[in-house]
Design an enzyme around this catalytic site. Sequence first.
Site, PDB file in Angstrom:
ATOM      1  N   CYS A  42       0.819  -1.210   0.000  1.00 16.16           N
ATOM      2  CA  CYS A  42       0.000   0.000   0.000  1.00 16.16           C
ATOM      3  C   CYS A  42       0.852   1.258   0.000  1.00 16.16           C
ATOM      4  O   CYS A  42       0.631   2.181  -0.784  1.00 16.16           O
ATOM      5  CB  CYS A  42      -0.948   0.008   1.194  1.00 16.16           C
ATOM      6  SG  CYS A  42      -2.024   1.450   1.247  1.00 16.16           S
ATOM      7  N   CYS A  47      -1.659   1.884  -2.911  1.00 22.44           N
ATOM      8  CA  CYS A  47      -2.595   2.973  -2.644  1.00 22.44           C
ATOM      9  C   CYS A  47      -1.958   4.356  -2.617  1.00 22.44           C
ATOM     10  O   CYS A  47      -2.444   5.289  -3.267  1.00 22.44           O
ATOM     11  CB  CYS A  47      -3.285   2.756  -1.292  1.00 22.44           C
ATOM     12  SG  CYS A  47      -3.683   1.051  -0.898  1.00 22.44           S
ATOM     13  N   LYS A  50      -0.069   5.538  -5.926  1.00 24.74           N
ATOM     14  CA  LYS A  50      -1.097   5.608  -6.970  1.00 24.74           C
ATOM     15  C   LYS A  50      -1.956   6.851  -6.799  1.00 24.74           C
ATOM     16  O   LYS A  50      -2.218   7.571  -7.768  1.00 24.74           O
ATOM     17  CB  LYS A  50      -1.981   4.365  -6.917  1.00 24.74           C
ATOM     18  CG  LYS A  50      -3.194   4.432  -7.825  1.00 24.74           C
ATOM     19  CD  LYS A  50      -4.306   3.572  -7.301  1.00 24.74           C
ATOM     20  CE  LYS A  50      -4.841   4.077  -5.973  1.00 24.74           C
ATOM     21  NZ  LYS A  50      -5.845   3.177  -5.388  1.00 24.74           N
ATOM     22  N   TYR A 185      -9.839  -2.393 -10.590  1.00 26.09           N
ATOM     23  CA  TYR A 185      -9.347  -1.185  -9.927  1.00 26.09           C
ATOM     24  C   TYR A 185      -8.061  -0.673 -10.585  1.00 26.09           C
ATOM     25  O   TYR A 185      -7.963   0.479 -10.989  1.00 26.09           O
ATOM     26  CB  TYR A 185      -8.996  -1.476  -8.459  1.00 26.09           C
ATOM     27  CG  TYR A 185     -10.117  -1.720  -7.503  1.00 26.09           C
ATOM     28  CD1 TYR A 185     -10.561  -0.716  -6.656  1.00 26.09           C
ATOM     29  CD2 TYR A 185     -10.700  -2.977  -7.385  1.00 26.09           C
ATOM     30  CE1 TYR A 185     -11.552  -0.933  -5.727  1.00 26.09           C
ATOM     31  CE2 TYR A 185     -11.705  -3.218  -6.465  1.00 26.09           C
ATOM     32  CZ  TYR A 185     -12.132  -2.199  -5.637  1.00 26.09           C
ATOM     33  OH  TYR A 185     -13.117  -2.435  -4.719  1.00 26.09           O
ATOM     34  N   GLU A 189      -7.526   2.728 -12.864  1.00 26.41           N
ATOM     35  CA  GLU A 189      -6.815   3.833 -12.224  1.00 26.41           C
ATOM     36  C   GLU A 189      -5.587   4.250 -13.024  1.00 26.41           C
ATOM     37  O   GLU A 189      -5.342   5.446 -13.227  1.00 26.41           O
ATOM     38  CB  GLU A 189      -6.454   3.447 -10.790  1.00 26.41           C
ATOM     39  CG  GLU A 189      -7.702   3.375  -9.899  1.00 26.41           C
ATOM     40  CD  GLU A 189      -7.465   2.774  -8.535  1.00 26.41           C
ATOM     41  OE1 GLU A 189      -8.312   2.983  -7.651  1.00 26.41           O
ATOM     42  OE2 GLU A 189      -6.445   2.085  -8.334  1.00 26.41           O
ATOM     43  N   HIS A 443     -26.061  23.133   0.867  1.00 23.17           N
ATOM     44  CA  HIS A 443     -26.284  23.695  -0.459  1.00 23.17           C
ATOM     45  C   HIS A 443     -25.313  24.848  -0.733  1.00 23.17           C
ATOM     46  O   HIS A 443     -25.044  25.650   0.167  1.00 23.17           O
ATOM     47  CB  HIS A 443     -27.724  24.221  -0.551  1.00 23.17           C
ATOM     48  CG  HIS A 443     -28.084  24.743  -1.892  1.00 23.17           C
ATOM     49  ND1 HIS A 443     -28.308  23.912  -2.972  1.00 23.17           N
ATOM     50  CD2 HIS A 443     -28.248  26.014  -2.342  1.00 23.17           C
ATOM     51  CE1 HIS A 443     -28.606  24.659  -4.033  1.00 23.17           C
ATOM     52  NE2 HIS A 443     -28.577  25.942  -3.677  1.00 23.17           N
ATOM     53  N   GLU A 448     -25.597  16.935  -1.473  1.00 24.62           N
ATOM     54  CA  GLU A 448     -26.957  17.144  -0.985  1.00 24.62           C
ATOM     55  C   GLU A 448     -27.970  16.291  -1.739  1.00 24.62           C
ATOM     56  O   GLU A 448     -29.065  16.014  -1.236  1.00 24.62           O
ATOM     57  CB  GLU A 448     -27.350  18.616  -1.068  1.00 24.62           C
ATOM     58  CG  GLU A 448     -27.531  19.155  -2.478  1.00 24.62           C
ATOM     59  CD  GLU A 448     -27.915  20.620  -2.489  1.00 24.62           C
ATOM     60  OE1 GLU A 448     -28.899  20.980  -1.815  1.00 24.62           O
ATOM     61  OE2 GLU A 448     -27.218  21.407  -3.175  1.00 24.62           O
TER      62      GLU A 448
END
Length: 465
Positions: A42, A47, A50, A185, A189, A443, A448
């Site tokens: 990782c 992770c 990347k 994935y 990516e 908002h 939302e």
Amino acid sequence: MSYDFDLLVIGAGSGGVRCARIAASHGARVAIAESRHWGGTCVNLGCVPKKLMVQASEYGDMVDDSHGFGWTSTRGTHDWGKLMTAKDREITRLNGIYVSMLEKAGITLLTGHARFVDGHTIRIEPSPLAPDEAPRTITAERIVIATGSTPVKPDISGAELAITSDEAFHLPQRPERVVIIGSGYIGLEFAGIFAGLGSKVDLVYRRDLPLRGFDEEMRSAMAEAIDARGITQHRHACSTAITKEGTDLVVTLDNGQRLHTDCVFMATGRRPKIDALGLENTAITTADNGRIKVDMNSETAQPGVYAIGDVTDRINLTPVAIAEGHNLADRLFGKGPARQWCYATTPKAVFFSPPLATVGLTEEEAARNGVVDIYFTRFTPMRHTLTGRTRKTVMKLVVDQKSQKVVGVHILGDDAPEMLQGVAIAVTAELTKADFDRTIGIHPTSAEELVTMRTRTRETPKAEG
């Protein structure tokens, strides 16, 4: 019998480090062995680097998008070498943090390759991380295997000419043309990374849509996003051979196409990294897919030996490995109840541009349990009403009709992972659609929409069988 350590962890990735640290915090005598790099995949080859590269690939778009807001900036030229240097500097910093955390916790660090002699004895041999270390043998009452996984290539002619994600993080220069094989994935990516930095990208995959296992509607939305990114998709296609013709690499597909490129990137899955552990000297067994078999408590067929993370056939994500390691250390050495996690609602993210994030059940999975209410929206986010970029945000709520619990949330769009992490708490807490409805939104935001989708889009009947 007296042992050198109460616990030995093999593998200093995210899961192994967490297990070791928590065990040490409970007073256990702990050692951890690492043969390649502190922090594991990782931090070093997954992770973290990347995500940095994904972020790098988005700055050119930001410059282009700024024109819609009155800025007159120009893109300029990307310096691949400077990015690699900055990335490596950050990884080195993180390596140091991992080592420091382990040392401060009073854990013995063993640099080298670990191999089982028997169920309680490990031989630590020299590895590239410490080639001059003398071999040593140690014993431990309990041992945890946390060695992670490694990329695999399909068995085709010329596969040795292709790279995997491991090599992609250390390319000396960015290839102008890239063929990426695989649409999970990693494939998506890196397709987004290379395309964003200016490469011509061809994405080859066997199925009709990318991201097998994700919600079908979101897979379709992602396929559209891939097109909008300027990536050429080759669906229903498999690579059969890679050859070198002059300075070009040529990928031959089973539909007769031949793709000329500078780089072939195999994103065709991973397998557990256990080949050299000496498992044959133990009672540990593996499944047909090569992953270590464990019970509900992460224990292997060898009493006192456990396995966590990607070496097992569970959810192969870094946060899950961390949770498994923490839980295991609590159970083995803690004085109170072990901390619990809800693995069924593990959130996931694909860091494409735009990213996809999801938690809970897909529409197809939920329909197996009963009738499902679907709330769906698709819109142009505010930013892109001025940029003119063809980029949509897609949101989907999957609601069990009988209980009205929100059992799945899926978002494709800017900041989707950041939104989804908070929503994952609501899904884990089994909140209902009424709970979402009575929550006031912020908002103006895209998020939302998650609490303002009042009208049901459709009803999905219970799936047969």
